[in-house]
Motif scaffolding. Structure first.
Motif, mmCIF file in Angstrom:
data_model
loop_
_atom_site.group_PDB
_atom_site.id
_atom_site.type_symbol
_atom_site.label_atom_id
_atom_site.label_comp_id
_atom_site.label_asym_id
_atom_site.label_seq_id
_atom_site.Cartn_x
_atom_site.Cartn_y
_atom_site.Cartn_z
ATOM 1 N N VAL A 131 0.793 -1.112 -0.310
ATOM 2 C CA VAL A 131 -0.456 -0.011 -0.041
ATOM 3 C C VAL A 131 0.981 1.296 0.133
ATOM 4 C CG1 VAL A 131 -1.702 1.488 1.262
ATOM 5 C CG2 VAL A 131 -2.220 -1.048 1.378
ATOM 6 N N LEU A 132 0.281 2.241 -0.899
ATOM 7 C CA LEU A 132 1.166 3.716 -0.757
ATOM 8 C C LEU A 132 0.122 4.556 0.134
ATOM 9 C CD1 LEU A 132 3.271 5.421 -1.517
ATOM 10 C CD2 LEU A 132 2.218 6.187 -3.668
ATOM 11 N N GLY A 133 0.364 4.984 1.250
ATOM 12 C CA GLY A 133 -1.612 5.028 1.692
ATOM 13 C C GLY A 133 -0.678 7.581 1.680
ATOM 14 N N VAL A 134 -2.154 7.690 2.008
ATOM 15 C CA VAL A 134 -2.035 9.309 1.824
ATOM 16 C C VAL A 134 -2.869 9.141 3.549
ATOM 17 C CG1 VAL A 134 -2.737 11.360 0.873
ATOM 18 C CG2 VAL A 134 -2.188 9.402 -0.851
ATOM 19 N N GLY A 135 -2.023 9.831 4.593
ATOM 20 C CA GLY A 135 -2.717 9.805 5.494
ATOM 21 C C GLY A 135 -3.718 8.005 5.987
ATOM 22 N N SER A 136 -4.836 8.188 6.881
ATOM 23 C CA SER A 136 -4.989 6.714 6.342
ATOM 24 C C SER A 136 -5.624 6.397 5.432
ATOM 25 C CB SER A 136 -6.286 6.481 7.884
ATOM 26 O OG SER A 136 -7.634 8.389 7.484
ATOM 27 N N SER A 137 -5.860 6.799 4.094
ATOM 28 C CA SER A 137 -6.168 6.488 2.964
ATOM 29 C C SER A 137 -5.670 5.344 2.122
ATOM 30 C CB SER A 137 -7.333 6.864 2.605
ATOM 31 O OG SER A 137 -5.693 8.506 1.875
ATOM 32 N N LYS A 138 -5.411 4.705 1.637
ATOM 33 C CA LYS A 138 -4.706 4.331 0.640
ATOM 34 C C LYS A 138 -4.914 4.543 -0.864
ATOM 35 C CE LYS A 138 -6.270 -0.130 3.203
ATOM 36 N NZ LYS A 138 -6.853 -1.053 3.244
#
Length: 248
Positions: free
Chosen positions: A201-208
């Protein structure tokens, strides 16, 4: 023989005549030894250096590891979210065996969680760029009480893993800096998530933001496997740990 004896006595006299921290090995510190502003540890092969730095235009001080020949390339930061506001900072091993970073008022700015209490602790910067805490009588990697490779910043070095320690539940992941002047935890992360099957996963904050397909036993579905000239990607999958690593 007399010359050698004189030299040995002279060296011993020097170490007894100056403060203890100046007689320690260049790559390690032991109980009650320390490094402070302007002092560093250097790995045995001169590849990595550990010390205090201020990133970019920031006046805050951080304890970090960088390439010896490229000091602007910082690969690990200890006190990412808790900077030192002045030039005073001390890394030392205190009487209970803990590795601690202290500020001017002797408050603990940063200290890793230890799996056990070492009897005769030594903190050493390895040639891999890994800062380890262990008992001085045992150099085996299996005996490490703590290592910086288990707490990555934003850089993956050879032999470092991104994944899970299935025995302890520890997740090892990369997290971006907030900015070039601020190494605190940024918005982006690179990690292995485990649902039914693991995936990248490349995440931004809590989102994927981006994710791979699930691990099929040989590779992540949907991810092109490339052969790199600089390093070799290796995937570890056993009862103890799960995740990719890389070797030179």
């Amino acid at each position: 023989m007399e010359t050698h004896l004189f030299f040995a006595i002279f060296c011993a006299w020097i170490c007894l005549s100056v403060p203890l921290e100046f007689c320690i090995a260049a790559d390690s510190i032991r109980m009650d030894q320390s490094i402070s502003h302007g002092e560093t540890l250097v790995s045995s092969g001169q590849s990595f250096e550990l010390g205090f730095f201020s990133p970019g235009s920031s006046k805050n001080r951080y304890l970090g590891i960088w390439y010896k020949n490229t000091p602007q390339t910082v690969v690990w930061v200890a006190n990412r979210n808790n900077p030192i506001a002045d030039s005073y900072g001390v890394l030392t091993i205190i009487n209970n065996g803990a590795l601690v970073l202290l500020n001017q008022s002797k408050s603990v700015i940063w200290s890793p969680n230890l799996s056990r209490v070492p009897e005769n602790p030594v903190a050493r910067l390895l040639e891999t760029g890994n800062l380890v805490l262990r008992d001085s009588s045992n150099e085996s990697s299996e005996s490490y009480i703590w290592q910086s490779f288990d707490d990555p910043s934003d850089t993956m070095l050879p032999r470092m893993k991104v994944g899970w320690n299935l025995k302890t539940g520890l997740q090892q992941k990369l997290t971006s800096w907030r900015s070039a002047d601020d190494p605190s935890l940024g918005d982006f992360s690179y990690r292995i998530d485990i649902n039914v099957l693991p995936y990248v996963v490349l995440g931004v904050g809590s989102s994927k933001k981006v994710r791979s397909g699930p691990w099929n036993g040989l590779e992540f579905n949907g991810v092109l496997v490339l052969d790199y000239l600089v390093y070799k990607a290796v995937f570890v999958n056993n009862d103890d740990e799960f995740g990719p690593t890389k070797e030179r």
